[in-house]
Design a protein around this motif. Structure first.
Motif, mmCIF file in Angstrom:
data_model
loop_
_atom_site.group_PDB
_atom_site.id
_atom_site.type_symbol
_atom_site.label_atom_id
_atom_site.label_comp_id
_atom_site.label_asym_id
_atom_site.label_seq_id
_atom_site.Cartn_x
_atom_site.Cartn_y
_atom_site.Cartn_z
ATOM 1 N N GLY A 131 -5.972 4.870 11.021
ATOM 2 C CA GLY A 131 -6.285 5.981 10.405
ATOM 3 C C GLY A 131 -5.927 6.622 9.135
ATOM 4 N N GLU A 132 -4.790 5.871 8.570
ATOM 5 C CA GLU A 132 -4.200 6.247 7.561
ATOM 6 C C GLU A 132 -4.957 6.047 6.190
ATOM 7 O OE1 GLU A 132 -1.105 7.796 6.963
ATOM 8 O OE2 GLU A 132 -0.581 7.651 9.242
ATOM 9 N N THR A 133 -5.013 7.029 5.407
ATOM 10 C CA THR A 133 -5.639 6.712 4.226
ATOM 11 C C THR A 133 -4.698 6.212 3.107
ATOM 12 O OG1 THR A 133 -7.013 8.795 4.321
ATOM 13 C CG2 THR A 133 -6.883 7.984 2.412
ATOM 14 N N TYR A 151 0.957 -1.300 0.081
ATOM 15 C CA TYR A 151 0.007 -0.043 -0.032
ATOM 16 C C TYR A 151 0.807 1.505 0.072
ATOM 17 C CZ TYR A 151 1.092 0.524 4.882
ATOM 18 O OH TYR A 151 1.882 0.894 6.064
ATOM 19 N N ILE A 152 0.334 2.304 -0.503
ATOM 20 C CA ILE A 152 0.837 3.711 -0.280
ATOM 21 C C ILE A 152 0.148 4.523 0.740
ATOM 22 C CG2 ILE A 152 1.620 5.822 -1.327
ATOM 23 C CD1 ILE A 152 1.869 3.972 -3.988
ATOM 24 N N SER A 153 0.684 4.881 1.676
ATOM 25 C CA SER A 153 -0.153 6.045 2.722
ATOM 26 C C SER A 153 -0.036 7.256 2.005
ATOM 27 C CB SER A 153 0.487 5.919 3.860
ATOM 28 O OG SER A 153 0.179 6.990 4.585
ATOM 29 N N LEU A 154 -1.122 7.803 2.032
ATOM 30 C CA LEU A 154 -1.332 9.367 1.163
ATOM 31 C C LEU A 154 -0.488 10.193 2.336
ATOM 32 C CD1 LEU A 154 -4.710 9.228 -0.306
ATOM 33 C CD2 LEU A 154 -2.407 8.785 -1.355
ATOM 34 N N SER A 155 -0.425 10.139 3.617
ATOM 35 C CA SER A 155 0.129 11.023 4.580
ATOM 36 C C SER A 155 1.465 10.927 4.140
ATOM 37 C CB SER A 155 -0.305 10.841 6.090
ATOM 38 O OG SER A 155 0.203 9.512 6.332
ATOM 39 N N GLY A 156 2.156 9.777 3.564
ATOM 40 C CA GLY A 156 3.579 9.660 3.676
ATOM 41 C C GLY A 156 4.137 8.736 4.676
ATOM 42 N N ASN A 157 3.353 8.409 5.600
ATOM 43 C CA ASN A 157 3.837 7.299 6.843
ATOM 44 C C ASN A 157 3.663 5.915 6.329
ATOM 45 O OD1 ASN A 157 4.710 6.321 8.954
ATOM 46 N ND2 ASN A 157 2.886 7.173 10.042
ATOM 47 N N ASN A 158 4.593 5.348 5.734
ATOM 48 C CA ASN A 158 4.503 3.982 5.394
ATOM 49 C C ASN A 158 5.228 2.891 6.371
ATOM 50 O OD1 ASN A 158 3.040 4.498 2.830
ATOM 51 N ND2 ASN A 158 4.960 4.881 1.866
ATOM 52 N N ASP A 159 5.183 3.460 7.830
ATOM 53 C CA ASP A 159 5.915 2.680 8.658
ATOM 54 C C ASP A 159 4.922 1.553 9.252
ATOM 55 O OD1 ASP A 159 8.175 4.432 8.321
ATOM 56 O OD2 ASP A 159 7.479 5.734 9.881
ATOM 57 N N TYR A 160 3.937 1.277 8.827
ATOM 58 C CA TYR A 160 3.021 0.125 9.434
ATOM 59 C C TYR A 160 3.503 -1.167 8.830
ATOM 60 C CZ TYR A 160 0.621 4.368 11.215
ATOM 61 O OH TYR A 160 0.396 5.488 11.701
ATOM 62 N N PRO A 161 3.561 -1.922 9.742
ATOM 63 C CA PRO A 161 3.883 -3.508 9.220
ATOM 64 C C PRO A 161 2.828 -4.109 8.037
ATOM 65 C CG PRO A 161 3.352 -3.685 11.329
ATOM 66 C CD PRO A 161 3.147 -2.315 11.120
ATOM 67 N N THR A 162 1.586 -3.672 8.277
ATOM 68 C CA THR A 162 0.536 -4.217 7.504
ATOM 69 C C THR A 162 -0.404 -3.205 7.054
ATOM 70 O OG1 THR A 162 -0.816 -4.887 9.228
ATOM 71 C CG2 THR A 162 0.655 -6.586 8.577
ATOM 72 N N LEU A 163 -1.295 -3.662 6.082
ATOM 73 C CA LEU A 163 -2.171 -2.581 5.602
ATOM 74 C C LEU A 163 -3.254 -2.512 6.943
ATOM 75 C CD1 LEU A 163 -3.520 -1.156 3.398
ATOM 76 C CD2 LEU A 163 -4.755 -3.349 2.598
#
Length: 155
Positions: free
Chosen positions: A82-84, A63-75
């Motif tokens: 609450g990431e978009t 996935y790509i986080s629209l806020s730019g925060n891609n630090d989560y291990p899973t979708l």
């Protein structure tokens, strides 16, 4: 007005009972079940080896986080926070599902067309001539006739 409602009611009953609605319902039920089978084939059989070959990638968690925060291990973790997200891994799975379903439908239609052609050939072969033309008066007569019923000549 009452006659019109009665007529529509009768037409609807005929439509529903003659098989159109029943055939459609059976098709939808089988289609839904087929969709679940295809989803399972893609998610459980096709995508794991592809992900493994590509460096142990789990497509469902791409996935790509629209806020730019891609630090989560899973979708799921990103969405729980609450990431978009743009879920391109799930999109890849859906594209593969579509290709498999489209190919299966293609094979089914090809098989049905082959059966139709076979049936039509049999019908053509079965249809032998039952009439012939009288050589004297050119009337169409039974193929077994030995005398023309129109001009009475011997054949």
């Amino acid at each position: 007005m009452l006659n019109r409602v009665k007529r529509w009611s009768d037409e609807f009953k005929t439509f529903a009972i003659k098989g159109n609605v029943i055939d459609m319902a059976v098709g939808i039920i089988i289609g839904a079940a087929f969709g679940k089978v295809v989803n399972s084939i893609v998610a459980d059989i096709i995508m794991p080896p592809i992900g493994w070959l590509m460096g142990k990638v789990d497509f469902t968690n791409l996935y790509i986080s629209l806020s730019g925060n891609n630090d989560y291990p899973t979708l799921a973790a990103a969405q729980a926070a609450g990431e978009t997200t743009i879920n391109y891994g799930l999109f890849i799975n859906t594209i593969i599902n579509f290709v498999i379903v489209a190919f299966a439908v293609f094979l089914l239609i090809k098989f049905i067309n082959k059966l139709r052609a076979t049936v039509e050939k049999k019908e053509e072969v079965v249809e032998e001539a039952t009439t012939k033309e009288c050589p004297k008066c050119f009337s169409t007569i039974n193929i077994n006739a030995t005398k023309c019923p129109y001009c009475t000549s011997d054949i």
